[in-house]
Write an enzyme that holds these catalytic residues in place. Structure first.
Site, PDB file in Angstrom:
ATOM      1  CB  CYS A 123      -0.899  -0.040   1.237  1.00 26.26           C
ATOM      2  SG  CYS A 123      -1.984   1.372   1.325  1.00 26.26           S
ATOM      3  CB  CYS A 183      11.814   8.806   4.447  1.00 26.06           C
ATOM      4  SG  CYS A 183      10.844   9.447   3.085  1.00 26.06           S
ATOM      5  CD  GLU A 207      15.718  11.032   4.982  1.00 24.69           C
ATOM      6  OE1 GLU A 207      15.088   9.965   4.826  1.00 24.69           O
ATOM      7  OE2 GLU A 207      16.032  11.785   4.049  1.00 24.69           O
TER       8      GLU A 207
HETATM    9  N1  THU Z   1      13.395   8.218   0.504  1.00 23.48           N
HETATM   10  C1  THU Z   1      13.996   8.266   1.722  1.00 23.48           C
HETATM   11  O1  THU Z   1      13.950   7.304   2.500  1.00 23.48           O
HETATM   12  N2  THU Z   1      14.657   9.399   2.054  1.00 23.48           N
HETATM   13  C2  THU Z   1      14.901  10.440   1.208  1.00 23.48           C
HETATM   14  O2  THU Z   1      15.582  11.380   1.589  1.00 23.48           O
HETATM   15  C3  THU Z   1      14.333  10.424  -0.149  1.00 23.48           C
HETATM   16  C4  THU Z   1      13.364   9.340  -0.427  1.00 23.48           C
HETATM   17  C5  THU Z   1      12.734   6.980   0.104  1.00 23.48           C
HETATM   18  C6  THU Z   1      11.243   6.983   0.087  1.00 23.48           C
HETATM   19  C7  THU Z   1      10.958   5.854  -0.871  1.00 23.48           C
HETATM   20  O3  THU Z   1      11.015   4.619  -0.172  1.00 23.48           O
HETATM   21  C8  THU Z   1      12.113   5.893  -1.855  1.00 23.48           C
HETATM   22  O4  THU Z   1      13.142   6.620  -1.198  1.00 23.48           O
HETATM   23  C9  THU Z   1      11.786   6.543  -3.177  1.00 23.48           C
HETATM   24  O5  THU Z   1      11.197   7.781  -2.990  1.00 23.48           O
END
Ligand code: THU
Length: 146
Positions: A59, A65, A67
């Site tokens: 989903c 992310c 961070e």
């Molecule tokens: N993503 C992060 O974990 N941190 C970032 O700073 C940029 C994007 C992840 C979210 C998603 O799982 C994948 O990267 C693609 O957007």
């Protein structure tokens, strides 16, 4: 005058360790949909490091992310004062930049701390949370209502 924020000077060994932790965390990324692994490592005021990776979901909007994984791990273990966060991705030619949602979550815990946006070779771009999210909305704004 507007309050100024400066990146705090971290010992280079400490930076290296934090950057390395973010790259190690990236190895655990669960990203079967985007194929875009990200790692992060947050350094607490008292020198502890919490790391995290992105964790996606079938989903799609439920994915989180790296961070926020790292920050939520730290907060849920009782640490909410931070010196710095390092972020790592596989982009060879770009410093990985945190998304808007993650900037806001960083800001919840202060504007005067450091964000190391790295490349796989260990080089980085350094900015404060304040620089990445100027004119932000934060916890104190909620107390201004009469
Ligand atoms: N993503 C992060 O974990 N941190 C970032 O700073 C940029 C994007 C992840 C979210 C998603 O799982 C994948 O990267 C693609 O957007």
């Amino acid at each position: 005058m507007a309050q100024m924020h400066h990146a705090c000077v971290l010992d280079p060994k400490c930076v290296q360790k934090l950057v390395l932790s973010s790259h190690e965390a990236k190895k655990f990324a669960y990203c079967p949909y985007s194929h875009f692994p990200v790692g992060a490592a947050v350094l607490t005021r008292d020198g502890k490091i919490f790391s995290g990776c992105n964790v996606e979901n079938a989903c799609y909007p439920l994915g989180i992310c790296a961070e926020r994984t790292a920050i939520q791990k730290a907060v849920s273990e009782g640490y909410k004062e931070f010196r710095a966060i390092a972020i790592a991705s596989d982009l060879q030619d770009d410093f990985i930049s945190p998304c808007g949602a993650c900037r806001q979550v960083m800001r919840e815990f202060g504007t005067n701390w450091d964000v190391y946006m790295t490349k796989p070779d260990g080089t980085y771009l350094l900015r404060t949370v304040q620089e990445l999210l100027p004119a932000s909305f934060g916890p104190k704004d909620l107390q201004k209502i009469k």
